[in-house]
Motif scaffolding. Structure first.
Motif, PDB file in Angstrom:
ATOM      1  N   ASN A 155       0.561  -1.053  -0.252  1.00 47.86           N
ATOM      2  CA  ASN A 155       0.288  -0.155   0.470  1.00 47.86           C
ATOM      3  C   ASN A 155       0.558   1.041  -0.210  1.00 47.86           C
ATOM      4  O   ASN A 155       0.819   2.312  -0.843  1.00 47.86           O
TER       5      ASN A 155
ATOM      6  N   GLN B 175       0.671   4.271   6.457  1.00 50.47           N
ATOM      7  CA  GLN B 175      -0.212   5.187   6.122  1.00 50.47           C
ATOM      8  C   GLN B 175       0.027   6.587   6.110  1.00 50.47           C
ATOM      9  O   GLN B 175      -0.428   7.228   6.153  1.00 50.47           O
TER      10      GLN B 175
ATOM     11  N   GLU C 253      -0.077   6.975   2.300  1.00 54.26           N
ATOM     12  CA  GLU C 253      -1.211   7.326   2.237  1.00 54.26           C
ATOM     13  C   GLU C 253      -1.680   8.075   2.717  1.00 54.26           C
ATOM     14  O   GLU C 253      -3.102   8.478   1.729  1.00 54.26           O
TER      15      GLU C 253
ATOM     16  N   SER D 140      -6.660   0.820   3.989  1.00 55.01           N
ATOM     17  CA  SER D 140      -5.970   1.501   2.317  1.00 55.01           C
ATOM     18  C   SER D 140      -6.959   2.073   2.020  1.00 55.01           C
ATOM     19  O   SER D 140      -7.743   2.189   1.127  1.00 55.01           O
TER      20      SER D 140
END
Length: 365
Positions: free
Chosen positions: A47, A282, A285, A356
């Protein structure tokens, strides 16, 4: 738009790269006098790799590829193994352990000269401006002690949970190839991952116990000496200068991360322990979705926050439990024996997908 980003860490620089490519005027304010290149390595899962690619700065070629990850007892007996090549097959993005320095340098090199202003500490932010009154949007990417977070959300600091990682990046200690290992016992967890160019990323996760002042290496040797090879050899080669302390802290993940045209990303918004290796992922993301939100103007900031809060809250709860740092239960051992490496990797990918935005193609509205 004119966007000010406070903090030149992984998330802040990644966002700067994406916004610059969209034609926005970006200024990054960093209180340090240069890039903060200390720290060890981070594991970039599929991700995070997809998010970096989507921001226009892929991380291809950096660090060491991780194709398998095993979990074992201190004596080296394996009780679970994940075939991480399955993540590559299913997403198109492999898993790698990458020195933090290498990621920051790649992002910084992709930015126009002068984008980052060093030695610029932001201590009190008045929405919507941070040391730049003409800014249309201000983004706090200044870590878990974020000044931007304090200014817009109040002073609720990230809380320590008692766990600490004693970590480092060492050359020529052990050649793991593309295999990563975690050994877990009553003394704590020892993790070992290849980080490319002969580098080994290692860490020791320990609960409430702490070494006496100035005696970290000796304390680690006494505590983990009985762990299987190559842990004793690693410990024999360590010096005090090799060991970095990383205390585990957690934010309560709020639905709203800002006010007006100010928002947050990364640890400034949602610090959590590294036990799921998703902190940097993250942050990437966040940067990926925030870029998408700003493509339609600053009116989508609250939507960005709601989407990311829902996603990151799931991985934060899992990481905060520190379940991977505790000796496995009988049920966990049984599951490890029954699940094939490919199936275990698919379960891991399912957990990553739930957290995600990029793998689910989230769109702020």
């Amino acid at each position: 738009m004119r966007v000010v980003i406070v903090g030149a860490g992984i998330g802040g620089l990644a966002l700067a790269c994406g916004l610059t490519r969209d034609g926005h005027q970006v200024r990054v304010l960093e209180k340090a006098d240069g890039l903060r290149l200390d720290g060890a390595a981070v594991t970039i899962f599929s991700n995070g790799a997809a998010a970096a690619d989507g921001l226009g700065v892929p991380l291809d070629g950096l660090g060491g590829r991780v194709e398998t990850l095993s979990f074992g007892t201190p004596d080296g007996r394996e009780f679970a193994r994940a075939d991480l090549r399955e993540l590559h097959r299913r997403t198109g993005y492999a898993v790698a352990t990458v020195p933090r320095r290498a990621i920051l340098e790649r992002f910084a090199d992709a930015l126009p000269a002068g984008t980052i202003a060093f030695g610029r500490e932001v201590t009190d932010v008045e929405t919507p401006a941070a040391d730049a009154p003409a800014a249309d949007v201000v983004v706090g990417a200044d870590g878990h002690r974020s000044a931007v977070r304090r200014a817009v959300l109040g002073d609720e600091p990230a809380a320590p949970n008692g766990w600490t990682s004693w970590q480092g990046l060492t050359k020529d200690v052990a050649d793991l190839g593309t295999h990563a290992r975690c050994l877990i016992g009553p003394q704590g967890l020892c993790g070992l991952m290849p980080a490319g160019d002969g580098l080994l990323q290692w860490w020791f996760d320990v609960g409430t116990d702490r070494p006496e002042a100035g005696g970290t290496v000796g304390w680690l040797r006494d505590r983990f000496r009985g762990y299987a090879d190559p842990v004793p050899d690693l410990l024999d080669h360590l010096t005090e200068a090799d060991v970095q302390e990383y205390r585990h802290v957690t934010h309560r993940v709020l639905d709203r991360w800002g006010t007006g045209s100010t928002t947050l990303l990364g640890d400034a918004a949602h610090a959590f322990p590294p036990s799921q290796a998703q902190g940097a992922n993250q942050a990437l993301e966040d940067a990926w979705l925030l870029r998408r939100a700003l493509a339609a103007g600053p009116g989508n900031l609250r939507s960005y926050e709601r989407i990311r809060a829902r996603r990151v809250r799931r991985i934060s709860r899992l990481a905060t439990s520190e379940v991977t740092n505790r000796p496995p239960s009988t049920a966990a051992r049984l599951a490890g024996r029954l699940l094939t490496p490919r199936l275990l990797a698919r379960l891991q990918l399912a957990a990553i997908r739930r957290a995600s935005s990029v793998l689910n193609d989230d769109r702020p509205e």
